[in-house]
Every structure is written in C-alpha cells, then in structure tokens.
Design a protein around this motif. Sequence first.
Motif, PDB file in Angstrom:
ATOM      1  N   ASP A  79       0.588  -1.269   0.148  1.00 42.14           N
ATOM      2  CA  ASP A  79      -0.387  -0.124  -0.124  1.00 42.14           C
ATOM      3  C   ASP A  79       0.430   1.066  -0.042  1.00 42.14           C
ATOM      4  O   ASP A  79       0.671   2.629  -1.010  1.00 42.14           O
ATOM      5  CB  ASP A  79      -0.600  -0.318   1.290  1.00 42.14           C
ATOM      6  CG  ASP A  79      -2.354   0.947   1.100  1.00 42.14           C
ATOM      7  OD1 ASP A  79      -1.985   1.098  -0.109  1.00 42.14           O
ATOM      8  OD2 ASP A  79      -2.762   1.422   1.933  1.00 42.14           O
ATOM      9  N   GLU A  80       1.970   1.551   0.812  1.00 39.88           N
ATOM     10  CA  GLU A  80       2.943   2.466   1.348  1.00 39.88           C
ATOM     11  C   GLU A  80       3.474   2.321  -0.724  1.00 39.88           C
ATOM     12  O   GLU A  80       3.255   3.580  -1.188  1.00 39.88           O
ATOM     13  CB  GLU A  80       3.637   2.435   2.068  1.00 39.88           C
ATOM     14  CG  GLU A  80       4.572   3.357   2.959  1.00 39.88           C
ATOM     15  CD  GLU A  80       3.666   4.629   3.230  1.00 39.88           C
ATOM     16  OE1 GLU A  80       2.695   4.529   3.471  1.00 39.88           O
ATOM     17  OE2 GLU A  80       4.155   5.344   2.994  1.00 39.88           O
ATOM     18  N   MET A  81       4.388   1.691  -1.198  1.00 38.41           N
ATOM     19  CA  MET A  81       4.938   1.383  -2.005  1.00 38.41           C
ATOM     20  C   MET A  81       4.050   1.819  -3.126  1.00 38.41           C
ATOM     21  O   MET A  81       4.515   2.955  -4.010  1.00 38.41           O
ATOM     22  CB  MET A  81       5.702   0.400  -2.556  1.00 38.41           C
ATOM     23  CG  MET A  81       6.574  -0.283  -1.484  1.00 38.41           C
ATOM     24  SD  MET A  81       8.159   0.069  -1.592  1.00 38.41           S
ATOM     25  CE  MET A  81       8.835   0.267  -3.546  1.00 38.41           C
ATOM     26  N   SER A  82       2.608   1.308  -3.306  1.00 42.58           N
ATOM     27  CA  SER A  82       1.663   1.882  -4.158  1.00 42.58           C
ATOM     28  C   SER A  82       1.857   3.265  -4.774  1.00 42.58           C
ATOM     29  O   SER A  82       0.848   3.438  -5.421  1.00 42.58           O
ATOM     30  CB  SER A  82       0.469   1.401  -3.973  1.00 42.58           C
ATOM     31  OG  SER A  82       1.112  -0.231  -4.230  1.00 42.58           O
ATOM     32  N   ASP A 139       2.537   4.064 -10.336  1.00 40.88           N
ATOM     33  CA  ASP A 139       1.625   3.980 -11.564  1.00 40.88           C
ATOM     34  C   ASP A 139       0.996   2.860 -11.819  1.00 40.88           C
ATOM     35  O   ASP A 139       1.700   1.925 -11.998  1.00 40.88           O
ATOM     36  CB  ASP A 139       2.554   4.192 -12.959  1.00 40.88           C
ATOM     37  CG  ASP A 139       1.724   4.366 -14.320  1.00 40.88           C
ATOM     38  OD1 ASP A 139       0.484   4.441 -13.937  1.00 40.88           O
ATOM     39  OD2 ASP A 139       2.513   4.333 -15.157  1.00 40.88           O
ATOM     40  N   PRO A 140       0.162   2.928 -11.662  1.00 44.82           N
ATOM     41  CA  PRO A 140      -1.418   1.581 -11.322  1.00 44.82           C
ATOM     42  C   PRO A 140      -1.801   1.027 -12.874  1.00 44.82           C
ATOM     43  O   PRO A 140      -2.102  -0.036 -12.617  1.00 44.82           O
ATOM     44  CB  PRO A 140      -2.551   1.786 -10.947  1.00 44.82           C
ATOM     45  CG  PRO A 140      -3.014   3.783 -10.716  1.00 44.82           C
ATOM     46  CD  PRO A 140      -1.520   4.059 -11.265  1.00 44.82           C
ATOM     47  N   THR A 141      -1.312   1.783 -14.160  1.00 48.76           N
ATOM     48  CA  THR A 141      -1.395   1.432 -15.601  1.00 48.76           C
ATOM     49  C   THR A 141      -0.590   0.776 -15.369  1.00 48.76           C
ATOM     50  O   THR A 141      -0.017   0.537 -17.482  1.00 48.76           O
ATOM     51  CB  THR A 141      -1.482   2.655 -16.270  1.00 48.76           C
ATOM     52  OG1 THR A 141      -0.933   3.401 -16.206  1.00 48.76           O
ATOM     53  CG2 THR A 141      -2.821   3.458 -15.621  1.00 48.76           C
ATOM     54  N   ILE A 196       4.912  -1.934 -10.090  1.00 49.45           N
ATOM     55  CA  ILE A 196       4.417  -2.909 -10.184  1.00 49.45           C
ATOM     56  C   ILE A 196       3.347  -3.205  -8.949  1.00 49.45           C
ATOM     57  O   ILE A 196       2.388  -3.804  -8.720  1.00 49.45           O
ATOM     58  CB  ILE A 196       5.505  -4.180  -9.649  1.00 49.45           C
ATOM     59  CG1 ILE A 196       6.592  -4.075 -11.095  1.00 49.45           C
ATOM     60  CG2 ILE A 196       5.228  -5.449  -9.936  1.00 49.45           C
ATOM     61  CD1 ILE A 196       7.728  -5.364 -10.658  1.00 49.45           C
ATOM     62  N   CYS A 197       3.560  -2.845  -7.370  1.00 48.36           N
ATOM     63  CA  CYS A 197       2.798  -2.581  -6.592  1.00 48.36           C
ATOM     64  C   CYS A 197       1.436  -1.580  -6.556  1.00 48.36           C
ATOM     65  O   CYS A 197       0.189  -2.538  -5.932  1.00 48.36           O
ATOM     66  CB  CYS A 197       3.838  -1.725  -5.474  1.00 48.36           C
ATOM     67  SG  CYS A 197       5.136  -2.749  -4.121  1.00 48.36           S
TER      68      CYS A 197
END
Length: 340
Positions: free
Chosen positions: A188-191, A195-197, A239-240
């Motif tokens: 969660d923190e790394m994310s 970039d979620p795409t 990636i996260c």
Amino acid sequence: MDILAIETSCDETSAAVVSNGTNIKSMIVSSQIKIHSKFSGVVPELASRSHMENINFVIHQSLSEANIDFNNFSKKIDAVAFTSGPGLAGALLIGTIASKAIASVYKKPLIPVNHLEGHLYSYYINNSSIYPPFLGVIISGGHTEIIIVEKFGKYKTLGITRDDAAGEAFDKAAKILGLSYPGGPIIDEMSKNGDPTLIQFTRPLLKNGWDFSFSGLKTALLNYVKTNQIKSKKHLSDICASFRQAIVETIVFKAFKAAKVFNLKNIVLGGGVSANSLIRKMFINNGNKYEVNIFIPALIHCTDNAAIIGCAAYLKQKKCGLNYNSLQLKSDPSLTLYNW
Ligand SMILES: Nc1ncnc2c1ncn2[C@@H]1O[C@H](COP(=O)(O)OP(=O)(O)OP(=O)(O)O)[C@@H](O)[C@H]1O
Ligand SMILES: [Mg+2]
C-alpha cells in the motif's frame, strides 16, 4: 454491559474491556509480526507458544487500564468473550482456555464469538446507529467474503474467495517482490508513488458471479518479475500499484454490483485489508457517486484486536442472551458464519 474480550485466533494476542459494544475502556494488542516476519508468514506452532507467553500480560494490562483488578473484577465485569474460531487451532485454544478459566473462577457468563463477526461488526464501534440490512465486505488475511447481513446474526453469504484471500494475496505478492511481512501495508505504501497502469493485470472473475479468486493474480505477478527485472524503486512502486489496483478494483466492483442488485443502501467493510488506503478511497468515492453509505472501521480496528470481539459479543448477547454452557464451549478452527 462491560465485557472482557480475548482474541488469539492468529498472530495477535489481545484483550480489551468494552462497555456496551462501543466504549473501549482498554485494548491491548501484542503483535507477533517480528517472530513471523523472517518466515514471510505465520508459523502456527510459534504463534501458539507466543500466545501462551503473552496472554496473562495482555489480560492484566487491559484490566489495569480499565481500573479493574482481580479484587473488583466480579463487580466491574459482566461477561467474558473469546474468539472461538475460525483461526489456528493451537492459537485459539490459548484464548479459549484463558477465558474459560477466568469465567469459571469469577462465575461469569462466557460468550463465544466468531472471528468473522468481529471484523463484520467492527464498524459499529464508531457507528452504533447503523443497523442491518447492509452489505458486509470482509477482507482480511484469511477471508474475502461479501455477505448480505439481514439482521445482526442473520446472513446470506453471496461470495467467498475460491483460493487466496485478499490479504494473503498482498502478503504473497510482497514475498515475490522481496518485501517484508505483512505485505499489505508495505505494498500500500509503495503504491503511493507508483503508476497503476504499468501492468494490466486481469481483474479475476469480474463478471462471473460473486466469488473471488486472487491466486492467478499472484502467478501473473510472479511471471512478470521472472521476465522483467526490477530496475528501480520507481519500477517496484509501479508493480505494487498495478497489483493493488487489480485487487481493489475487483472488490469494489463486486461490492457495488451486489449493493445495486440487492438494493442495499449501506456497505460495511471489515478486516485488515479495509486499512488499505486505495480501498478506503474508492469505496467512499463510489459511495458518493452511487448514493450508497459506506462504513469503514477506524484503522486501529481493521486488523485483529479484542475490542472488535467485545463489540460483536455485546451485539450477540443482546439478541441471544447469556445462556451458554461454559463447560461445553470449545474452539473450532474451521468455524464459518452461522445464523443466531
Ligand atoms: N494497508 C493495507 N493494505 C492491504 N492489506 C493490508 C493493509 N493492512 C493490513 N493488511 C493485510 O491485512 C491482513 C491482516 O488482517 P487481519 O488481521 O484481519 O487478518 P487475519 O486475522 O490474519 O485473517 P482472518 O481475519 O481472515 O482470520 C494481512 O494479510 C495484511 O497484509
Ligand atoms: Mg482477522
């Protein structure tokens, strides 16, 4: 109604004194994360031993913080509650035996609590005016379930996970990525900087019924890191973020679809994964958009603790009374949600 509650289902040894389900007079949690992190997961035998070592301390400490000792216990505590399952067999036994011993010495009623109901009703601590019907979404280390809660203690389970739970998927993904345990909060923190795409992971079983499946997502992640070397911290964050997005979108999509199909105006979250910052944000945003009220437990009540067990015990005794035969109560590692 003041309840001494005890929780030992997995890797937190916890005791709390809870008044009328909402007033947390004390809550002590002894976490075993340090013990299990070197194994990237909970080792049942070590969990049991650690509960054994810590149980007396957390009970004494929670009583002491609530200004209770064994001299005024009889006057101040009305009942003892304990997690009777589901969970690790040896871990559950420690809390069950401690609770039975205290209840028997002080001649107090015992209330067995299903751990899943602890998560399901944890919202109530801060929202005691919200009653069923609602859609319950339990997202934890061992469970991912969406349930229609028709009344307190009356359930219609719509969907469960067919393999890994959401929290388990986060924990296993962290291991694949070389991150520490538990993986959920770290991913969660790394994310947050990612970039979620970057990777378009499939949203598993999205359109097929109400069940979940997260193990394929974990395999897709493993395949990705086998064929793509992690180049930088930014790449790892991407990636996260992509992995988190796939899990969260799947849960949010199914929950809102269920709320619409079954015409439920309230959604209630519970369990460790409801601490996830994206899941909290997406549920609230979608709730505003689709006019569904969202109730999420305070961060401190998302992961395992005895206060949520005390809260569920209060609701249960309100409906069922205090007529359990203490001598016959036992723990059940495979306990599922059942009606009362
Ligand atoms: N911010 C977060 N984002 C995602 N997952 C999280 C976050 N914080 C905690 N988790 C996950 O929550 C899980 C622990 O939650 P919880 O204590 O409710 O589970 P559990 O008690 O082990 O399982 P169960 O309640 O199903 O028996 C872990 O898998 C952890 O990675
Ligand atoms: Mg739990």
